[in-house]
Every structure is written in structure tokens, then in C-alpha cells.
Design an enzyme around this catalytic site. Sequence first.
Site, PDB file in Angstrom:
ATOM      1  CE  LYS A 149      -2.802  -2.551  -0.614  1.00  0.00           C
ATOM      2  NZ  LYS A 149      -3.425  -2.633  -1.914  1.00  0.00           N
TER       3      LYS A 149
ATOM      4  CG  HIS B 294      -4.880   8.403  -7.257  1.00  0.00           C
ATOM      5  ND1 HIS B 294      -4.364   7.237  -7.765  1.00  0.00           N
ATOM      6  CD2 HIS B 294      -3.853   9.051  -6.670  1.00  0.00           C
ATOM      7  CE1 HIS B 294      -3.071   7.192  -7.499  1.00  0.00           C
ATOM      8  NE2 HIS B 294      -2.736   8.290  -6.837  1.00  0.00           N
TER       9      HIS B 294
ATOM     10  CD  GLN C 163      -2.462   9.336 -14.911  1.00  0.00           C
ATOM     11  OE1 GLN C 163      -1.347   9.557 -14.452  1.00  0.00           O
ATOM     12  NE2 GLN C 163      -2.719   8.355 -15.761  1.00  0.00           N
TER      13      GLN C 163
ATOM     14  CD  GLN D 171     -10.915  -1.454  -9.030  1.00  0.00           C
ATOM     15  OE1 GLN D 171     -11.465  -0.794  -9.903  1.00  0.00           O
ATOM     16  NE2 GLN D 171      -9.770  -1.122  -8.481  1.00  0.00           N
TER      17      GLN D 171
ATOM     18  NE  ARG E  86       4.964   9.872 -15.610  1.00  0.00           N
ATOM     19  CZ  ARG E  86       3.954   9.015 -15.732  1.00  0.00           C
ATOM     20  NH1 ARG E  86       3.593   8.270 -14.708  1.00  0.00           N
ATOM     21  NH2 ARG E  86       3.300   8.885 -16.855  1.00  0.00           N
TER      22      ARG E  86
ATOM     23  CE  LYS F 114       1.750  11.639 -17.777  1.00  0.00           C
ATOM     24  NZ  LYS F 114       1.266  11.518 -19.121  1.00  0.00           N
TER      25      LYS F 114
ATOM     26  CG  HIS G 175      -8.002   3.374  -3.338  1.00  0.00           C
ATOM     27  ND1 HIS G 175      -8.614   2.425  -2.559  1.00  0.00           N
ATOM     28  CD2 HIS G 175      -7.164   2.697  -4.152  1.00  0.00           C
ATOM     29  CE1 HIS G 175      -8.171   1.230  -2.878  1.00  0.00           C
ATOM     30  NE2 HIS G 175      -7.280   1.363  -3.846  1.00  0.00           N
TER      31      HIS G 175
END
Length: 195
Positions: free
Chosen positions: A47, A70, A65, A134, A60, A62, A73
Site C-alpha cells: 500500500k 485516487h 490522474q 472492484q 510527472r 499528471k 483510496h
Amino acid sequence: MNGLLHSQLLICALQRNYNWSCQLVDHSDNPYEVRIAKALWWYYFSKLLEFADTFFFILRKKNNQLTFLHIYHHSTMFGLWWIGVKWVPGGSALPGAMANSFVHVLMYLYYTLSALGPFIQPYLWWKKYLTIIQLIQFASAVMMGIKAIIYDCQFTRWMQYALVAYSFSFIVLFGNFYNNSYSKRKTEVKGISDS
């Protein structure tokens, strides 16, 4: 790593004849229980590696994302599994980690195949099914948690309530992700073809 964790947990649980609905933690020196505790520690460590994704996205640039799903979680899983390996390294903590490890095997297989380039894209039609798997995982966790509460399972009662609430939050968030990613796209494509 996830495939190894899944198989270790499954083998040990079967050898110990685990009750999948309500299993207390065995703190003995039984070799299978020690293997379960070690596997759950490595699961917890995984994890941390997954949480590192967040920092790689930032480095990066990004940012697209870095969704709430995200961040929620990955940041909460690391903290909650610290509690798990510290106080309940076995018992009813095992099925969730085992199922999640299996789901991650499928996810990383998908990511590996998609990284091979555009020629593999036609064979990656099954991405939405990962989200469905999921959702099934989280729905199963909610049902198992509720069953444990109803039947008064003595496996750390407050954790059963936390598991149900936490898993339900994932049903909502992943369900929203599924709807936004797949249901709306189908409607838009249908609307375009109808006009």
C-alpha cells in the site's frame, strides 16, 4: 507481489480452515498464522508503494490522474492497514487483503499490457470489467461486515463497522467512476449515431 500475497493468504487460510465470515486472530506461533501475519505486513507495505504513485503523478505533472478517488483510496489504505497489521494481523482481516491482492493482479496485468503500445489496444476491451470486479469486491466486504455484525462476530467489533462504512464509500466512489467513465460514454456515442 500481489499474486504471491494472494496465494500465501489463500493457502494459509485453507490450511487453517478459516471461517470466511468470522475468524478471530490467532496470536500463537502456529507457522501458518505467522505466514499470514507476514503476508499481511507485505500487503501493508504494498500500500505504501501504491501510495507512491501519487508522488510520481505530481512529479510527472499528471494532475488529471490525481482525482479525489485516487488520493482518498491510496492515502487511507496505507493508514488503515497500519492499524490492521499492528492489531489484527490475521483473522477476518485476511479475506479483504486476499481479494484485493487478486484484484491488483488483474489491474497490473491490464496496465502492463496497455504499456506495450497501441497495437495491443484492441485486446484491452475489458478495462471496465476491472471496475466491476472492484465493485463486487467492495459489495462483498459490506455484506461480510454486516453479517459479522448481525451474528455478533467477536473480531474487533469497531473494525467491522469501520469496514462496512469504508467499503460502502468505495462503492459510491467507484460506482461514480464507472458511471462517468462508461455509462455516459455509451449514451454520448449512441446520441451521436442516432442523429
